[in-house]
Design a protein around this motif. Structure first.
Motif, PDB file in Angstrom:
ATOM      1  N   HIS A 104       0.827  -1.214   0.000  1.00  0.00           N
ATOM      2  CA  HIS A 104       0.000   0.000   0.000  1.00  0.00           C
ATOM      3  C   HIS A 104       0.858   1.260   0.000  1.00  0.00           C
ATOM      4  CE1 HIS A 104      -3.249   2.813   0.935  1.00  0.00           C
ATOM      5  NE2 HIS A 104      -2.460   3.309   1.874  1.00  0.00           N
ATOM      6  N   ASN A 105       0.754   2.051  -1.056  1.00  0.00           N
ATOM      7  CA  ASN A 105       1.371   3.387  -1.134  1.00  0.00           C
ATOM      8  C   ASN A 105       2.775   3.386  -0.512  1.00  0.00           C
ATOM      9  OD1 ASN A 105       1.141   5.961  -2.092  1.00  0.00           O
ATOM     10  ND2 ASN A 105      -0.469   6.586  -0.690  1.00  0.00           N
ATOM     11  N   VAL A 106       3.610   2.502  -0.986  1.00  0.00           N
ATOM     12  CA  VAL A 106       4.905   2.211  -0.360  1.00  0.00           C
ATOM     13  C   VAL A 106       5.744   3.466  -0.141  1.00  0.00           C
ATOM     14  CG1 VAL A 106       7.077   0.970  -0.620  1.00  0.00           C
ATOM     15  CG2 VAL A 106       4.932  -0.115  -1.307  1.00  0.00           C
ATOM     16  N   GLU A 107       5.884   4.294  -1.185  1.00  0.00           N
ATOM     17  CA  GLU A 107       6.736   5.485  -1.069  1.00  0.00           C
ATOM     18  C   GLU A 107       6.183   6.488  -0.058  1.00  0.00           C
ATOM     19  OE1 GLU A 107       5.810   4.196  -3.972  1.00  0.00           O
ATOM     20  OE2 GLU A 107       7.727   3.442  -4.766  1.00  0.00           O
ATOM     21  N   LYS A 108       4.861   6.694  -0.066  1.00  0.00           N
ATOM     22  CA  LYS A 108       4.261   7.669   0.850  1.00  0.00           C
ATOM     23  C   LYS A 108       4.408   7.207   2.303  1.00  0.00           C
ATOM     24  CE  LYS A 108       1.748  11.066   2.450  1.00  0.00           C
ATOM     25  NZ  LYS A 108       0.296  11.155   2.139  1.00  0.00           N
ATOM     26  N   ILE A 109       4.179   5.930   2.544  1.00  0.00           N
ATOM     27  CA  ILE A 109       4.316   5.400   3.903  1.00  0.00           C
ATOM     28  C   ILE A 109       5.760   5.538   4.371  1.00  0.00           C
ATOM     29  CG2 ILE A 109       4.109   3.356   5.353  1.00  0.00           C
ATOM     30  CD1 ILE A 109       1.446   4.648   4.429  1.00  0.00           C
ATOM     31  N   ALA A 110       6.707   5.257   3.482  1.00  0.00           N
ATOM     32  CA  ALA A 110       8.123   5.390   3.834  1.00  0.00           C
ATOM     33  C   ALA A 110       8.475   6.838   4.152  1.00  0.00           C
ATOM     34  CB  ALA A 110       9.000   4.875   2.695  1.00  0.00           C
ATOM     35  N   LEU A 111       7.898   7.780   3.398  1.00  0.00           N
ATOM     36  CA  LEU A 111       8.168   9.197   3.660  1.00  0.00           C
ATOM     37  C   LEU A 111       7.632   9.610   5.026  1.00  0.00           C
ATOM     38  CD1 LEU A 111       9.239  11.903   2.551  1.00  0.00           C
ATOM     39  CD2 LEU A 111       6.918  12.344   1.720  1.00  0.00           C
ATOM     40  N   LEU A 112       6.432   9.169   5.363  1.00  0.00           N
ATOM     41  CA  LEU A 112       5.873   9.480   6.676  1.00  0.00           C
ATOM     42  C   LEU A 112       6.773   8.954   7.788  1.00  0.00           C
ATOM     43  CD1 LEU A 112       2.065   8.706   6.104  1.00  0.00           C
ATOM     44  CD2 LEU A 112       3.156  10.952   6.217  1.00  0.00           C
ATOM     45  N   ARG A 113       7.286   7.755   7.594  1.00  0.00           N
ATOM     46  CA  ARG A 113       8.150   7.160   8.606  1.00  0.00           C
ATOM     47  C   ARG A 113       9.509   7.874   8.664  1.00  0.00           C
ATOM     48  NH1 ARG A 113       6.662   2.543  10.829  1.00  0.00           N
ATOM     49  NH2 ARG A 113       8.785   1.746  11.096  1.00  0.00           N
ATOM     50  N   ALA A 114      10.038   8.261   7.507  1.00  0.00           N
ATOM     51  CA  ALA A 114      11.317   8.969   7.476  1.00  0.00           C
ATOM     52  C   ALA A 114      11.225  10.285   8.242  1.00  0.00           C
ATOM     53  CB  ALA A 114      11.734   9.235   6.031  1.00  0.00           C
ATOM     54  N   LEU A 115      10.168  11.037   7.991  1.00  0.00           N
ATOM     55  CA  LEU A 115       9.986  12.322   8.671  1.00  0.00           C
ATOM     56  C   LEU A 115       9.735  12.127  10.162  1.00  0.00           C
ATOM     57  CD1 LEU A 115       7.796  14.110   5.968  1.00  0.00           C
ATOM     58  CD2 LEU A 115      10.217  14.488   6.449  1.00  0.00           C
ATOM     59  N   SER A 116       9.052  11.042  10.498  1.00  0.00           N
ATOM     60  CA  SER A 116       8.804  10.748  11.920  1.00  0.00           C
ATOM     61  C   SER A 116      10.110  10.400  12.629  1.00  0.00           C
ATOM     62  CB  SER A 116       7.818   9.582  12.052  1.00  0.00           C
ATOM     63  OG  SER A 116       6.554   9.918  11.521  1.00  0.00           O
ATOM     64  N   PHE A 117      10.913   9.539  12.026  1.00  0.00           N
ATOM     65  CA  PHE A 117      12.205   9.179  12.625  1.00  0.00           C
ATOM     66  C   PHE A 117      13.112  10.405  12.753  1.00  0.00           C
ATOM     67  CE2 PHE A 117      11.466   4.637  11.167  1.00  0.00           C
ATOM     68  CZ  PHE A 117      11.409   4.118  12.458  1.00  0.00           C
ATOM     69  N   HIS A 118      13.027  11.306  11.762  1.00  0.00           N
ATOM     70  CA  HIS A 118      13.842  12.526  11.819  1.00  0.00           C
ATOM     71  C   HIS A 118      13.458  13.380  13.029  1.00  0.00           C
ATOM     72  CE1 HIS A 118      16.078  16.043  10.811  1.00  0.00           C
ATOM     73  NE2 HIS A 118      15.034  16.738  10.411  1.00  0.00           N
ATOM     74  N   GLN A 119      12.170  13.490  13.287  1.00  0.00           N
ATOM     75  CA  GLN A 119      11.729  14.268  14.452  1.00  0.00           C
ATOM     76  C   GLN A 119      12.199  13.632  15.755  1.00  0.00           C
ATOM     77  OE1 GLN A 119       7.679  15.629  14.685  1.00  0.00           O
ATOM     78  NE2 GLN A 119       7.531  16.024  12.481  1.00  0.00           N
ATOM     79  N   LEU A 120      12.367  12.311  15.744  1.00  0.00           N
ATOM     80  CA  LEU A 120      12.847  11.608  16.935  1.00  0.00           C
ATOM     81  C   LEU A 120      14.374  11.550  16.985  1.00  0.00           C
ATOM     82  CD1 LEU A 120      10.330   8.615  16.977  1.00  0.00           C
ATOM     83  CD2 LEU A 120      10.331  10.593  18.508  1.00  0.00           C
ATOM     84  N   LYS A 121      15.047  12.197  16.003  1.00  0.00           N
ATOM     85  CA  LYS A 121      16.517  12.213  15.916  1.00  0.00           C
ATOM     86  C   LYS A 121      17.100  10.829  15.662  1.00  0.00           C
ATOM     87  CE  LYS A 121      16.383  16.576  16.938  1.00  0.00           C
ATOM     88  NZ  LYS A 121      16.581  17.613  15.878  1.00  0.00           N
ATOM     89  N   GLN A 122      16.302   9.944  15.068  1.00  0.00           N
ATOM     90  CA  GLN A 122      16.777   8.611  14.712  1.00  0.00           C
ATOM     91  C   GLN A 122      17.130   8.638  13.216  1.00  0.00           C
ATOM     92  OE1 GLN A 122      13.995   5.554  16.029  1.00  0.00           O
ATOM     93  NE2 GLN A 122      13.582   6.668  17.937  1.00  0.00           N
ATOM     94  N   GLU A 123      18.292   9.233  12.916  1.00  0.00           N
ATOM     95  CA  GLU A 123      18.618   9.565  11.543  1.00  0.00           C
ATOM     96  C   GLU A 123      18.982   8.355  10.683  1.00  0.00           C
ATOM     97  OE1 GLU A 123      17.554  12.221  11.002  1.00  0.00           O
ATOM     98  OE2 GLU A 123      17.947  13.633  12.616  1.00  0.00           O
ATOM     99  N   ASP A 124      19.552   7.316  11.257  1.00  0.00           N
ATOM    100  CA  ASP A 124      19.863   6.114  10.476  1.00  0.00           C
ATOM    101  C   ASP A 124      18.579   5.482   9.946  1.00  0.00           C
ATOM    102  OD1 ASP A 124      22.569   6.428  10.872  1.00  0.00           O
ATOM    103  OD2 ASP A 124      22.657   5.060  12.586  1.00  0.00           O
TER     104      ASP A 124
END
Length: 262
Positions: free
Chosen positions: A167-187
């Motif tokens: 399901h909407n693989v790229e969009k879901i990955a983007l949401l998770r990337a931005l979420s991890f960035h806010q948590l300072k989990q950059e890897d």
């Protein structure tokens, strides 16, 4: 030929009628824009009428004029009625409070920087019928992310991947990337960005660039910007016009990064 002598005297260049030169111009345009070869046959067999038809059917719709008129019209509507689409979505939802209308209403609320209201609307519709609906969960995860509730956003996107990995693989990955960035989990953020940008979507690449800038990865940022340029050059004229503000934002951020590094 004497009957057409006046035409070649006043409306020709080196003995070639202007209508033929116009047909040649449109033929070149047809080749460059990937039009069917039927247009070449029409233009060279019937240069005058063919040029008129091509101008109306192909050239004019692809020109900047319709785009500019349409853009100006949209800007005027936005100035006079800035919440027009939001109000229409709200009215539809109030008249028919279906899940589909709730998701659409929430989408407009998110676009107007009102994620808290979107969350309220979606949670009102949250029940056993939608708890496994990926579209509904994606919209709620988007609202959570924009409202800085990143743990909830990650939880929902993880659930979506479990329910439907495609399901909407790229969009879901983007949401998770931005979420991890806010948590300072950059890897973790970078791994998700790599998935999100597989399609080379300009907007997703822009988010990736901004992340690279914010995490002080200048070389990576320049590399992604180059990828954006390659994607931009093969896009349509209309898409390039829409994407100009994105490039402006990215280039401004890159320039500021360069000033800090100097």
């Amino acid at each position: 030929m004497e009957a057409f002598a006046w035409y070649f005297q006043y409306f020709s260049i080196f003995g070639i009628g202007i209508h033929v030169l116009i047909a040649v111009f449109f033929a070149i345009h047809a080749l460059r824009s990937g039009q069917p070869f039927l247009w070449l046959w029409i233009l060279f067999i019937f240069p005058f009428l063919g040029s008129v038809v091509y101008f109306i059917a192909v050239y004019l719709p692809q020109s900047r004029m319709p785009y500019q008129a349409n853009a100006m019209g949209k800007k005027a509507i936005h100035i006079l009625q800035p919440n027009r689409e939001l109000n229409k979505a709200k009215e539809r939802y109030e008249n028919i409070p279906s899940v589909e209308n709730a998701v659409r209403y929430a989408e407009y609320l998110i676009s107007m920087d009102q994620p808290d209201q979107a969350i309220v609307i979606l949670k009102q519709k949250y029940n056993a019928l939608v708890e496994n609906d990926c579209v509904f969960l994606e919209q709620l995860a988007t609202a959570y992310l924009q409202d800085f509730k990143v743990e909830q956003s990650l939880e929902l996107t993880s659930k979506i991947r479990t329910l439907d990995p495609k399901h909407n693989v790229e969009k879901i990955a983007l949401l998770r990337a931005l979420s991890f960035h806010q948590l300072k989990q950059e890897d973790e953020a970078k791994q998700e960005f790599l998935i999100a940008t597989r399609s080379q979507d300009i907007e997703y690449l822009a988010e990736y660039v901004l992340w690279a800038i914010q995490t002080n990865q200048a070389d990576l940022a320049q590399q992604i910007r180059a990828d954006m340029q390659k994607k931009w050059t093969i896009g349509t004229k209309y898409s390039r016009q829409l994407q100009k503000p994105i490039f402006k934002q990215v280039d401004k951020a890159l320039k500021e990064m360069g000033k800090k590094a100097a």
